[in-house]
Design an enzyme around this catalytic site. Sequence first.
Site, PDB file in Angstrom:
ATOM      1  N   SER A 121     -26.330 -11.033 -66.985  1.00 20.79           N
ATOM      2  CA  SER A 121     -24.978 -11.217 -67.517  1.00 20.79           C
ATOM      3  C   SER A 121     -25.067 -11.720 -68.946  1.00 20.79           C
ATOM      4  CB  SER A 121     -24.174 -12.198 -66.659  1.00 20.79           C
ATOM      5  OG  SER A 121     -24.649 -13.514 -66.823  1.00 20.79           O
ATOM      6  N   LYS A 172      -7.506   0.338 -58.810  1.00 18.80           N
ATOM      7  CA  LYS A 172      -6.798   0.734 -60.031  1.00 18.80           C
ATOM      8  C   LYS A 172      -7.406   1.988 -60.673  1.00 18.80           C
ATOM      9  CE  LYS A 172      -5.123  -3.923 -60.837  1.00 18.80           C
ATOM     10  NZ  LYS A 172      -5.502  -4.365 -59.479  1.00 18.80           N
ATOM     11  N   VAL A 175      -9.904  -8.812 -54.297  1.00 15.57           N
ATOM     12  CA  VAL A 175     -10.843  -9.658 -53.561  1.00 15.57           C
ATOM     13  C   VAL A 175     -10.239 -11.046 -53.432  1.00 15.57           C
ATOM     14  CG1 VAL A 175     -13.153 -10.650 -53.506  1.00 15.57           C
ATOM     15  CG2 VAL A 175     -12.809  -8.331 -54.382  1.00 15.57           C
TER      16      VAL A 175
END
Length: 334
Positions: free
Chosen positions: A39, A132, A173
């Site tokens: 990350s 989406k 979630v």
Amino acid sequence: MNLKDKSILITGGTGSLGKALTKHILTTYPDVRRLVIFSRDEQKQFQMGQEFSSKVYPQIRYFIGDVRDKERLVRAFSGVDYVIHAAAMKHVHIAEYNPDECIKTNVGGAQNVVDACLETKVERIVALSTDKACAPINLYGATKLTSDKLFVAANNIRGNNPIKFSVVRYGNVMGSNGSVIPFFMKMKKNGVLPITNPNMTRFNISLEGGVEMVMHALEHAWGGEIFIPKIPSYKITDVAEAIAPECKQEIIGIRPGEKIHEEMITSSDSFYTYDLGKYYTILPATHRWKLDAYKEHFGAKLVKNGFSYNSGENTEWETVDTLKELIKTHVIID
């Protein structure tokens, strides 16, 4: 699934699902050789390192990097067997305001991940999608649909490489960072909860359900599938009632790029959608395996023409009472 001596990398590994996957893998597969958290946020990696210390879990590694940087991805993927791609810009309104940044991460980053996997010895990759991405009306959804297409199509350009790319698509979630339930729980002290539209519905899945689905795809995908869970919907007003019945619900209007109901399978997808029992799967129009063999192996049944799956027409619903119980069980507020 046997992960003994396997090396796994999670892009966006410091996010809610990344952390849940980390906990699951380290707990369930203690003989995993290496688990790499990739990350770009050093502070989140530092904080995650307090919870999952390399002293306690010698398998874990923390790797600073951005999916926009292909060279860094190639370096990170060296010696990695499985990749779970969870890195993304996901806030609809932020993507609308910063479209180029969203495209660089969600589309360019996805292509970089595909290319880096093909250039290394990665065996399997599962990319995370979103409801989406189905018939998108906002930029975030459009970029995730593009990402889905890139990962599905990557199976066609792999040559003799045995790598398998697949996608998992699911709804909100429960309790994840930036989602509605933690937001409402923090807002209830004000005595007012903002409701965009009282008719709004959403699909609901727990972090544990998301983790289970990723692991299922990692183990069972033949390459090119988009896996979709069979999960309940909820009404946004029921979420507000479950969290703070004493609060006034103030209607503020729908935000740019939002839908009243979310979709995960459109009627146009029905020609390629199969029922696997616990999940649906949208199969690629072109694939490198035999469809009859796939159907026989998984007991897959083609859905009816025109079938669609959206949160407003779902047959399974959460109630105020079930939401209260789920929130107690699954949602942790800092």
